[in-house]
Design a protein around this motif. Structure first.
Motif, PDB file in Angstrom:
ATOM      1  N   ALA A  29       0.832  -1.204   0.000  1.00  0.00           N
ATOM      2  CA  ALA A  29       0.000   0.000   0.000  1.00  0.00           C
ATOM      3  C   ALA A  29       0.863   1.249   0.000  1.00  0.00           C
ATOM      4  N   ALA A  30       1.967   1.204   0.722  1.00  0.00           N
ATOM      5  CA  ALA A  30       2.850   2.370   0.821  1.00  0.00           C
ATOM      6  C   ALA A  30       3.517   2.688  -0.506  1.00  0.00           C
ATOM      7  N   THR A  31       3.708   1.696  -1.343  1.00  0.00           N
ATOM      8  CA  THR A  31       4.358   1.915  -2.634  1.00  0.00           C
ATOM      9  C   THR A  31       3.362   2.036  -3.781  1.00  0.00           C
ATOM     10  N   ASN A  32       2.084   2.067  -3.456  1.00  0.00           N
ATOM     11  CA  ASN A  32       1.019   2.166  -4.456  1.00  0.00           C
ATOM     12  C   ASN A  32       1.029   0.989  -5.443  1.00  0.00           C
ATOM     13  N   ASP A  33       1.551  -0.129  -4.988  1.00  0.00           N
ATOM     14  CA  ASP A  33       1.624  -1.303  -5.856  1.00  0.00           C
ATOM     15  C   ASP A  33       0.653  -2.395  -5.419  1.00  0.00           C
ATOM     16  N   GLU A  34      -0.207  -2.086  -4.460  1.00  0.00           N
ATOM     17  CA  GLU A  34      -1.083  -3.115  -3.901  1.00  0.00           C
ATOM     18  C   GLU A  34      -2.053  -3.666  -4.939  1.00  0.00           C
ATOM     19  N   GLU A  35      -2.768  -2.774  -5.623  1.00  0.00           N
ATOM     20  CA  GLU A  35      -3.807  -3.232  -6.552  1.00  0.00           C
ATOM     21  C   GLU A  35      -3.230  -4.054  -7.708  1.00  0.00           C
ATOM     22  N   PRO A  36      -2.204  -3.583  -8.409  1.00  0.00           N
ATOM     23  CA  PRO A  36      -1.668  -4.407  -9.502  1.00  0.00           C
ATOM     24  C   PRO A  36      -1.059  -5.725  -9.029  1.00  0.00           C
ATOM     25  N   THR A  37      -0.475  -5.724  -7.841  1.00  0.00           N
ATOM     26  CA  THR A  37       0.101  -6.959  -7.317  1.00  0.00           C
ATOM     27  C   THR A  37      -0.989  -7.966  -6.976  1.00  0.00           C
ATOM     28  N   MET A  38      -2.061  -7.489  -6.342  1.00  0.00           N
ATOM     29  CA  MET A  38      -3.178  -8.372  -6.022  1.00  0.00           C
ATOM     30  C   MET A  38      -3.826  -8.913  -7.294  1.00  0.00           C
ATOM     31  N   ARG A  39      -3.892  -8.071  -8.316  1.00  0.00           N
ATOM     32  CA  ARG A  39      -4.467  -8.508  -9.588  1.00  0.00           C
ATOM     33  C   ARG A  39      -3.610  -9.610 -10.214  1.00  0.00           C
ATOM     34  N   ARG A  40      -2.300  -9.413 -10.230  1.00  0.00           N
ATOM     35  CA  ARG A  40      -1.413 -10.422 -10.809  1.00  0.00           C
ATOM     36  C   ARG A  40      -1.481 -11.722 -10.015  1.00  0.00           C
ATOM     37  N   HIS A  41      -1.542 -11.589  -8.695  1.00  0.00           N
ATOM     38  CA  HIS A  41      -1.668 -12.766  -7.831  1.00  0.00           C
ATOM     39  C   HIS A  41      -2.946 -13.533  -8.160  1.00  0.00           C
ATOM     40  N   ALA A  42      -4.051 -12.798  -8.241  1.00  0.00           N
ATOM     41  CA  ALA A  42      -5.341 -13.439  -8.515  1.00  0.00           C
ATOM     42  C   ALA A  42      -5.352 -14.086  -9.887  1.00  0.00           C
ATOM     43  N   GLU A  43      -4.832 -13.404 -10.879  1.00  0.00           N
ATOM     44  CA  GLU A  43      -4.807 -13.951 -12.240  1.00  0.00           C
ATOM     45  C   GLU A  43      -4.056 -15.285 -12.260  1.00  0.00           C
ATOM     46  N   HIS A  44      -2.940 -15.339 -11.555  1.00  0.00           N
ATOM     47  CA  HIS A  44      -2.138 -16.562 -11.524  1.00  0.00           C
ATOM     48  C   HIS A  44      -2.925 -17.717 -10.912  1.00  0.00           C
ATOM     49  N   TYR A  45      -3.578 -17.469  -9.777  1.00  0.00           N
ATOM     50  CA  TYR A  45      -4.250 -18.564  -9.073  1.00  0.00           C
ATOM     51  C   TYR A  45      -5.596 -18.932  -9.683  1.00  0.00           C
ATOM     52  N   LEU A  46      -6.257 -17.982 -10.332  1.00  0.00           N
ATOM     53  CA  LEU A  46      -7.458 -18.342 -11.075  1.00  0.00           C
ATOM     54  C   LEU A  46      -7.089 -19.255 -12.242  1.00  0.00           C
ATOM     55  N   ALA A  47      -5.990 -18.939 -12.906  1.00  0.00           N
ATOM     56  CA  ALA A  47      -5.519 -19.800 -14.002  1.00  0.00           C
ATOM     57  C   ALA A  47      -5.132 -21.177 -13.482  1.00  0.00           C
ATOM     58  N   LEU A  48      -4.515 -21.224 -12.300  1.00  0.00           N
ATOM     59  CA  LEU A  48      -4.128 -22.502 -11.710  1.00  0.00           C
ATOM     60  C   LEU A  48      -5.356 -23.370 -11.433  1.00  0.00           C
ATOM     61  N   ALA A  49      -6.420 -22.753 -10.935  1.00  0.00           N
ATOM     62  CA  ALA A  49      -7.652 -23.497 -10.651  1.00  0.00           C
ATOM     63  C   ALA A  49      -8.167 -24.172 -11.919  1.00  0.00           C
ATOM     64  N   HIS A  50      -8.191 -23.426 -13.013  1.00  0.00           N
ATOM     65  CA  HIS A  50      -8.672 -23.990 -14.279  1.00  0.00           C
ATOM     66  C   HIS A  50      -7.710 -25.044 -14.829  1.00  0.00           C
ATOM     67  N   GLU A  51      -6.431 -24.787 -14.702  1.00  0.00           N
ATOM     68  CA  GLU A  51      -5.442 -25.741 -15.184  1.00  0.00           C
ATOM     69  C   GLU A  51      -5.578 -27.088 -14.464  1.00  0.00           C
TER      70      GLU A  51
END
Length: 199
Positions: free
Chosen positions: A3-25
């Protein structure tokens, strides 16, 4: 720190994208020869997978979470996270709204499966019936056959919670549903569907 580096939202998005793809895989592997490997992998990543589902709700994309949850429901079943999995599916189905799509029909099958293994047969039946209704509405013949097959397990189970006499009374309905599902699987050329229905 994120949050302090303003990178929270894009990092959470990348994290979610990875694990949503893993679920389907992993979905097809949960019923394959390497099932144990993938069950263990999902077990190890369970918190991350749930964080990804949570992100879809918070980001206004519950449909994506619903699809991923439906893909991994057999993990929740096999590892006995029945309450966790069903809670996620029902939360995501509710958040996704009234859309009637193949993904929603599939999510109802998943929620019904978990409810069935919880011994909540009326709830399982409601989910299977909703899956069937949606599949019929969108003309998805494979999903219709699958919904009827799943629904066939419920009459005797629902009746067994009342009395033995009712169980026998509902046996013809159960047999008719299995026969209907079998005929549909045969028409589709679904070898696996035919085998499980005859089994």
């Amino acid at each position: 720190l994120l949050a302090a580096t303003n990178d929270e939202e894009p990092t959470m998005r990348r994290h979610a994208e990875h694990y949503l793809a893993l679920a389907h895989e992993g979905e097809s592997h949960l019923t394959a020869d390497d099932q144990v490997l993938w069950l263990d992998r999902f077990e190890h990543e369970h918190d991350n997978l749930q964080a990804a589902l949570r992100w879809t709700v918070e980001d206004g994309q519950p449909e994506r979470g619903m699809a991923a949850a439906a893909a991994m429901w057999r993990f929740w079943h096999q590892r006995w996270y029945l309450f966790v999995g069903r809670s996620w599916l029902e939360r995501l189905l509710s958040a996704a709204g009234a859309d009637e799509t193949a993904a929603v029909a599939k999510a109802h099958v998943a929620a019904g499966g978990l409810a069935y293994w919880q011994g909540e047969y009326q709830a399982a039946k409601r989910h299977y019936e909703e899956s069937l209704r949606i599949a019929q509405g969108i003309g998805d013949r494979a999903a219709v056959a699958e919904a009827i097959y799943n629904l066939a397990f419920t009459p005797a189970q629902v009746a067994s919670t009342h009395s033995q006499d009712e169980w026998w009374a509902d046996a013809p309905e159960q047999i008719a549903l299995f026969q209907d599902a079998l005929a549909r699987f045969e028409e589709l050329g679904d070898v696996a569907g035919v085998a499980k229905t005859k089994g």
